[in-house]
Design an enzyme around this catalytic site. Structure first.
Site, short mmCIF file in Angstrom:
data_model
loop_
_atom_site.label_atom_id
_atom_site.label_comp_id
_atom_site.label_asym_id
_atom_site.label_seq_id
_atom_site.Cartn_x
_atom_site.Cartn_y
_atom_site.Cartn_z
CG PHE A 67 -2.05 -0.94 1.12
CD1 PHE A 67 -1.82 -2.31 1.17
CD2 PHE A 67 -3.35 -0.49 0.93
CE1 PHE A 67 -2.86 -3.22 1.03
CE2 PHE A 67 -4.41 -1.40 0.78
CZ PHE A 67 -4.16 -2.75 0.83
NE ARG A 71 1.62 15.16 3.19
CZ ARG A 71 1.56 16.03 4.16
NH1 ARG A 71 2.40 15.95 5.17
NH2 ARG A 71 0.68 17.00 4.14
CE1 TYR A 72 3.50 7.25 5.73
CE2 TYR A 72 4.07 4.94 5.62
CZ TYR A 72 3.89 6.09 6.35
OH TYR A 72 4.10 6.07 7.70
CG ASP A 158 4.55 -1.90 6.85
OD1 ASP A 158 3.42 -2.40 6.75
OD2 ASP A 158 4.97 -1.34 7.90
CG ASP A 160 7.59 1.83 6.44
OD1 ASP A 160 7.19 0.67 6.19
OD2 ASP A 160 7.57 2.31 7.59
CB ALA A 181 14.08 -6.22 14.11
CD GLU A 248 3.48 -5.13 14.86
OE1 GLU A 248 4.16 -5.18 13.82
OE2 GLU A 248 3.79 -4.44 15.85
CE LYS A 290 8.25 3.78 10.44
NZ LYS A 290 7.04 3.46 9.70
C1 5GW Z 1 0.54 7.33 7.64
C2 5GW Z 1 0.70 7.89 8.86
C3 5GW Z 1 0.80 7.09 9.97
C4 5GW Z 1 0.76 5.72 9.82
C5 5GW Z 1 0.58 5.15 8.58
C6 5GW Z 1 0.46 5.95 7.48
C7 5GW Z 1 0.32 5.39 6.17
C8 5GW Z 1 0.57 4.03 5.98
C9 5GW Z 1 0.03 6.16 5.03
O1 5GW Z 1 -0.22 7.39 5.08
N1 5GW Z 1 -0.01 5.60 3.80
C10 5GW Z 1 0.27 4.26 3.65
O2 5GW Z 1 0.26 3.78 2.51
N2 5GW Z 1 0.51 3.48 4.74
C11 5GW Z 1 0.74 2.04 4.52
O3 5GW Z 1 0.58 1.33 5.73
C12 5GW Z 1 2.17 1.81 4.05
O4 5GW Z 1 2.25 0.65 3.25
C13 5GW Z 1 2.88 1.58 5.36
O5 5GW Z 1 4.12 0.93 5.22
C14 5GW Z 1 1.84 0.76 6.11
C15 5GW Z 1 1.98 0.75 7.64
O6 5GW Z 1 2.24 2.04 8.12
P1 5GW Z 1 3.66 2.39 8.75
O7 5GW Z 1 4.71 1.78 7.89
O8 5GW Z 1 3.78 3.86 8.94
O9 5GW Z 1 3.58 1.65 10.13
P2 5GW Z 1 4.79 1.22 11.08
O10 5GW Z 1 4.17 0.21 12.02
O11 5GW Z 1 5.88 0.64 10.24
O12 5GW Z 1 5.26 2.46 11.79
MN MN Z 2 6.25 0.30 8.24
#
Ligand code: 5GW
Ligand code: MN
Length: 298
Positions: A67, A71-72, A158, A160, A181, A248, A290
């Site tokens: 996904f 902004r991702y 994910d 990121d 990890a 999670e 991040k």
């Molecule tokens: C945005 C802000 C906070 C948390 C998640 C998002 C977000 C996640 C987003 O704006 N757009 C998006 O595509 N995601 C998807 O959800 C990405 O594939 C992302 O890798 C996944 C999980 O969110 P992460 O990576 O921020 O969560 P953590 O647990 O790795 O910090």
């Molecule tokens: Mn992530």
């Protein structure tokens, strides 16, 4: 259509061969097998060539779901996909299913032979917790309408993160979970399970703490996992609770009740924020930086 008896026998033999060649004794510094006899995959335990051949013969084909919403998309997707072309399941047919709110902005990546990219438009939920949790529902729907007719396995990632080493067919299994990890050496009481009895994700204790950044399996198992997590997330919403670590937490509950058949060591998703350790012999996938302050405001 049922497989002919010869085909089924071949599958069984091939599945068992896979485990016979895994050398659980080759790593003395880490746990290589669970109490329910699922292997935990570490560098040095397997012959990469063997898995490449076996899955080619079996005709395994893989969907990678990812996904990239809001902004991702600009922040991570291109580096994720480019690195995946170098390291993810080379030699097998792979299709990327990219879910985004802005299909027109998905970068144009040159793909290797028998590799495809499909873009699917999804809405951008205003709460980030919902973006993360709705992945379960969307993955399940896409398996049902499309993936199940064309592929054997599904891996959900994910965005990121970046591949930096082989992430090959040794990672394929019926139901695959990844050791987080940050917690693979933590005592049970320090693991961040959801401890609120009002949530469906509630658990007193568990086997391991799994990371939701990577999970997979046959399409049948990933369908059942995503259905179950989505159902529990919605039930929590009705009760006005949200699990500590969102999807999670629900994933951890699911794998506590339905043990994974194969577990990936943190070599399959590491971060050098945790430093360099003797037991992490190879970096296969690394967390990207991040940018919370800019990415999590919308
Ligand atoms: C945005 C802000 C906070 C948390 C998640 C998002 C977000 C996640 C987003 O704006 N757009 C998006 O595509 N995601 C998807 O959800 C990405 O594939 C992302 O890798 C996944 C999980 O969110 P992460 O990576 O921020 O969560 P953590 O647990 O790795 O910090
Ligand atoms: Mn992530």
């Amino acid at each position: 259509m049922d497989k002919c008896p010869l085909e089924s026998a071949k599958m069984l033999i091939l599945d068992n061969l896979a485990d016979v060649t895994l050398d659980l004794q080759s790593r003395h510094d880490v746990q290589t097998c669970t109490s329910w006899r699922a292997p935990i995959i570490w560098e040095g335990m397997f012959n990469p060539h063997h898995y490449d051949q076996m899955h080619k013969m079996k005709g395994s084909s893989v969907v990678l779901t990812v996904f990239a919403v809001g902004r991702y998309l600009e922040a991570y997707l291109e580096a994720f996909l480019m690195s995946s072309e170098h390291y993810f399941m080379l030699g097998l047919p792979v299709s990327y299913y990219v879910f985004t709110d802005r299909p027109e902005n998905v970068p144009n990546i040159e793909l290797g032979p028998r590799r495809l990219l499909k873009v699917i438009e999804v809405e951008k939920y205003s709460r980030w917790q919902d973006i993360s949790m709705m992945r379960m529902k969307i993955i399940s729907d896409t398996i049902e309408s499309d993936i199940r007719h064309h592929y054997t396995h599904v891996f959900c990632f994910d965005v990121d993160q970046v591949f930096t080493g082989r992430f090959g067919p040794e990672a394929l299994g019926d139901s695959v979970a990844l050791l987080h990890a940050g917690y693979y050496r933590s005592p049970k009481e320090l693991r961040t399970y959801d401890r609120n009895p009002k949530s469906k994700a509630y658990m007193e204790t568990g086997d391991f703490y799994y990371h939701a950044a990577v999970f997979g399996g046959t399409w049948e198992n990933v369908k059942s996992l995503t259905d179950s997590c989505y159902k529990d997330i919605m039930e929590d919403k009705l009760n006005n609770v949200e699990a500590l670590w969102h999807d999670e937490s629900h994933l951890n509950k699911y794998f506590w009740l339905h043990k994974p058949s194969r577990i990936l060591s943190p070599e399959y998703c590491w971060t050098t924020n945790l430093g360099y350790r003797r037991d992490i012999q190879v970096f296969r996938l690394m967390w990207a930086s991040k940018y919370y302050d800019t990415l999590r405001t919308s």
